[in-house]
Design an enzyme around this catalytic site. Structure first.
Site, mmCIF file in Angstrom:
data_model
loop_
_atom_site.group_PDB
_atom_site.id
_atom_site.type_symbol
_atom_site.label_atom_id
_atom_site.label_comp_id
_atom_site.label_asym_id
_atom_site.label_seq_id
_atom_site.Cartn_x
_atom_site.Cartn_y
_atom_site.Cartn_z
ATOM 1 N N SER A 1 0.827 -1.216 0.000
ATOM 2 C CA SER A 1 0.000 0.000 0.000
ATOM 3 C C SER A 1 0.853 1.255 0.000
ATOM 4 O O SER A 1 1.716 1.422 0.866
ATOM 5 C CB SER A 1 -0.871 0.064 1.261
ATOM 6 O OG SER A 1 -1.777 -0.978 1.295
ATOM 7 N N ASN B 1 2.211 3.352 11.274
ATOM 8 C CA ASN B 1 1.560 3.741 12.530
ATOM 9 C C ASN B 1 2.057 2.841 13.646
ATOM 10 O O ASN B 1 2.591 1.766 13.397
ATOM 11 C CB ASN B 1 0.030 3.580 12.401
ATOM 12 C CG ASN B 1 -0.369 2.168 12.007
ATOM 13 O OD1 ASN B 1 -0.292 1.792 10.825
ATOM 14 N ND2 ASN B 1 -0.759 1.367 12.973
ATOM 15 N N MET C 1 -1.459 -7.165 7.284
ATOM 16 C CA MET C 1 -2.518 -8.016 6.723
ATOM 17 C C MET C 1 -2.083 -8.745 5.445
ATOM 18 O O MET C 1 -2.927 -9.141 4.649
ATOM 19 C CB MET C 1 -3.751 -7.166 6.425
ATOM 20 C CG MET C 1 -4.283 -6.409 7.632
ATOM 21 S SD MET C 1 -5.702 -5.390 7.189
ATOM 22 C CE MET C 1 -5.885 -4.409 8.682
ATOM 23 N N SER C 2 -0.787 -8.888 5.235
ATOM 24 C CA SER C 2 -0.342 -9.513 3.973
ATOM 25 C C SER C 2 0.943 -10.294 4.199
ATOM 26 O O SER C 2 1.240 -10.717 5.317
ATOM 27 C CB SER C 2 -0.108 -8.421 2.922
ATOM 28 O OG SER C 2 0.991 -7.600 3.295
ATOM 29 N N TYR D 1 -8.150 -10.996 2.969
ATOM 30 C CA TYR D 1 -9.402 -10.396 3.438
ATOM 31 C C TYR D 1 -10.336 -9.980 2.309
ATOM 32 O O TYR D 1 -11.496 -9.658 2.547
ATOM 33 C CB TYR D 1 -9.139 -9.214 4.385
ATOM 34 C CG TYR D 1 -8.361 -8.059 3.791
ATOM 35 C CD1 TYR D 1 -8.924 -7.210 2.843
ATOM 36 C CD2 TYR D 1 -7.061 -7.802 4.200
ATOM 37 C CE1 TYR D 1 -8.207 -6.150 2.308
ATOM 38 C CE2 TYR D 1 -6.338 -6.741 3.679
ATOM 39 C CZ TYR D 1 -6.920 -5.922 2.725
ATOM 40 O OH TYR D 1 -6.214 -4.879 2.199
ATOM 41 N N GLU D 2 -9.850 -9.978 1.069
ATOM 42 C CA GLU D 2 -10.731 -9.556 -0.025
ATOM 43 C C GLU D 2 -11.775 -10.618 -0.339
ATOM 44 O O GLU D 2 -12.955 -10.323 -0.461
ATOM 45 C CB GLU D 2 -9.910 -9.218 -1.266
ATOM 46 C CG GLU D 2 -9.082 -7.943 -1.059
ATOM 47 C CD GLU D 2 -8.070 -7.721 -2.170
ATOM 48 O OE1 GLU D 2 -8.480 -7.676 -3.332
ATOM 49 O OE2 GLU D 2 -6.866 -7.617 -1.862
ATOM 50 N N HIS E 1 -5.228 -9.671 -1.175
ATOM 51 C CA HIS E 1 -5.138 -10.013 0.241
ATOM 52 C C HIS E 1 -6.170 -11.074 0.583
ATOM 53 O O HIS E 1 -7.253 -11.140 -0.023
ATOM 54 C CB HIS E 1 -5.439 -8.787 1.114
ATOM 55 C CG HIS E 1 -4.549 -7.619 0.843
ATOM 56 N ND1 HIS E 1 -4.729 -6.787 -0.235
ATOM 57 C CD2 HIS E 1 -3.468 -7.146 1.521
ATOM 58 C CE1 HIS E 1 -3.798 -5.844 -0.205
ATOM 59 N NE2 HIS E 1 -3.020 -6.040 0.835
ATOM 60 N N HIS F 1 -7.215 3.176 7.096
ATOM 61 C CA HIS F 1 -6.570 2.903 5.809
ATOM 62 C C HIS F 1 -6.099 4.216 5.168
ATOM 63 O O HIS F 1 -5.041 4.259 4.530
ATOM 64 C CB HIS F 1 -7.527 2.146 4.886
ATOM 65 C CG HIS F 1 -6.870 1.703 3.599
ATOM 66 N ND1 HIS F 1 -5.747 0.896 3.575
ATOM 67 C CD2 HIS F 1 -7.167 1.967 2.309
ATOM 68 C CE1 HIS F 1 -5.387 0.689 2.315
ATOM 69 N NE2 HIS F 1 -6.231 1.328 1.527
ATOM 70 N N HIS G 1 -3.185 0.677 -4.328
ATOM 71 C CA HIS G 1 -2.409 -0.308 -5.078
ATOM 72 C C HIS G 1 -2.529 -0.009 -6.566
ATOM 73 O O HIS G 1 -3.576 0.396 -7.038
ATOM 74 C CB HIS G 1 -2.909 -1.734 -4.799
ATOM 75 C CG HIS G 1 -2.596 -2.217 -3.430
ATOM 76 N ND1 HIS G 1 -1.651 -3.176 -3.172
ATOM 77 C CD2 HIS G 1 -3.089 -1.861 -2.234
ATOM 78 C CE1 HIS G 1 -1.586 -3.389 -1.876
ATOM 79 N NE2 HIS G 1 -2.453 -2.610 -1.282
ATOM 80 N N ALA H 1 2.916 -2.309 4.162
ATOM 81 C CA ALA H 1 2.722 -1.295 5.200
ATOM 82 C C ALA H 1 2.346 -2.042 6.470
ATOM 83 O O ALA H 1 1.609 -3.029 6.412
ATOM 84 C CB ALA H 1 1.614 -0.333 4.791
HETATM 85 N N1 HPA Z 1 -2.365 -3.320 11.510
HETATM 86 C C1 HPA Z 1 -2.519 -4.102 10.428
HETATM 87 N N2 HPA Z 1 -2.138 -3.753 9.217
HETATM 88 C C2 HPA Z 1 -1.575 -2.540 9.065
HETATM 89 C C3 HPA Z 1 -1.400 -1.662 10.140
HETATM 90 C C4 HPA Z 1 -1.808 -2.075 11.439
HETATM 91 O O1 HPA Z 1 -1.683 -1.359 12.444
HETATM 92 N N3 HPA Z 1 -0.814 -0.535 9.635
HETATM 93 C C5 HPA Z 1 -0.638 -0.740 8.306
HETATM 94 N N4 HPA Z 1 -1.107 -1.952 7.958
#
Ligand code: HPA
Length: 268
Positions: free
Chosen positions: A29, A230, A206-207, A83-84, A81, A242, A59, A111
């Site tokens: 991302s 973050n 998440m990937s 989750y999609e 991903h 996001h 993306h 990310a």
């Molecule tokens: N958690 C999960 N996926 C992420 C995060 C997070 O804090 N930041 C960027 N992708």
């Protein structure tokens, strides 16, 4: 290797040229800029039947095959991903195509949220290892004994050393840490973050983990770098979203790009 992957590799060679690819890169991302700097041929995922639609904003869904720092690369500007659609093997076909194009190595980027006070937004982290906190596996249903993939040194020690050396040459700090895969798409709760911290995680996302498993299954050497966008849930007052991920990714992206270029420039 599926027939489909061989056919798609032939299609890619037809458009981008027959020279074998050496390194694959999957961009996470907000990290898509690098794909635009490759001297080569961009093929929209839509032209590659079975490739993901890469429906996540941030993306860039092209496969770009060409030259980066003197190395023939295939850059995947987007990933699918879990989750999609609920499919942990969503990236299997693209990685099979990468293997069919001749690649030896795969560098994954993502990310991530940080669990470590010394690694903050805008920083990079090299994955030393991972925790499959989702319990999902992209090889479930694979019928051959090749499914029993050893994961002891899944994050390739040689590639990691080369990435660390590249980062040092660029003056970019590249601490190593353990990445935990959380299925998403909802973010984690603070209690979940405390739980995976106890289990040894340094970052969460998440990937990446299913792709590492698939890469090892296919015999590709693999390494992965997180761009921290973050602090993970409960570890700071900033709101997690996001939008925030996309806004923060460019902070680390410029550093990541320098490191990847230096890495490729020395790739043997
Ligand atoms: N958690 C999960 N996926 C992420 C995060 C997070 O804090 N930041 C960027 N992708």
């Amino acid at each position: 290797m599926s027939r489909n992957a061989e056919d798609l590799a032939a299609l890619v060679r037809g458009r981008a040229g027959a020279a074998p690819v050496r390194v694959g890169l999957i961009l996470g991302s907000g990290l898509g800029h690098l794909a635009e700097t490759v001297a080569g041929t961009a093929i929209p995922y839509g032209d590659l039947p079975g490739f993901p639609h890469a429906g996540v904003s941030g993306h860039n869904p092209n496969l770009v095959v060409g030259d980066l720092e003197g190395v023939r690369v295939a850059v995947f500007g987007g990933r699918a991903h879990y989750y999609e659609k609920g499919d942990p093997a969503a990236m299997r076909l693209p990685l099979e195509v990468l293997k069919a194009l001749g690649a030896e190595a795969l560098i994954l980027t993502n990310a991530a949220g940080s669990l470590r006070p010394d690694i903050g937004p805008g920083d990079l982290m090299l994955l030393s290892d991972h925790i499959n906190f989702s319990g999902l596996n992209p090889l479930i249903g694979e019928a051959t004994d090749a499914r029993f993939v050893p994961m002891t040194a899944a994050h390739d020690p040689g590639l990691r050393a080369a990435l660390r050396a590249a980062a040092e040459a660029c003056g970019v700090p590249l601490p190593e840490g353990v990445y935990a895969w959380y299925s998403g798409p909802s973010f984690e709760t603070p209690a979940e973050i405390r739980a995976i911290r106890t289990l040894g995680a340094d970052a969460v996302g998440m990937s990446t983990v299913p792709e590492v498993i698939l890469a090892r299954f296919l015999g590709l050497r693999v390494a992965a770098v997180s761009t921290v966008t973050n602090m993970a849930a409960g570890l700071s007052d900033e709101k997690i979203s996001h939008e925030h991920t996309k806004a923060m990714a460019p902070l680390g992206a410029a550093k990541l790009e320098r490191v990847l270029r230096a890495f490729l420039g020395n790739f043997r």
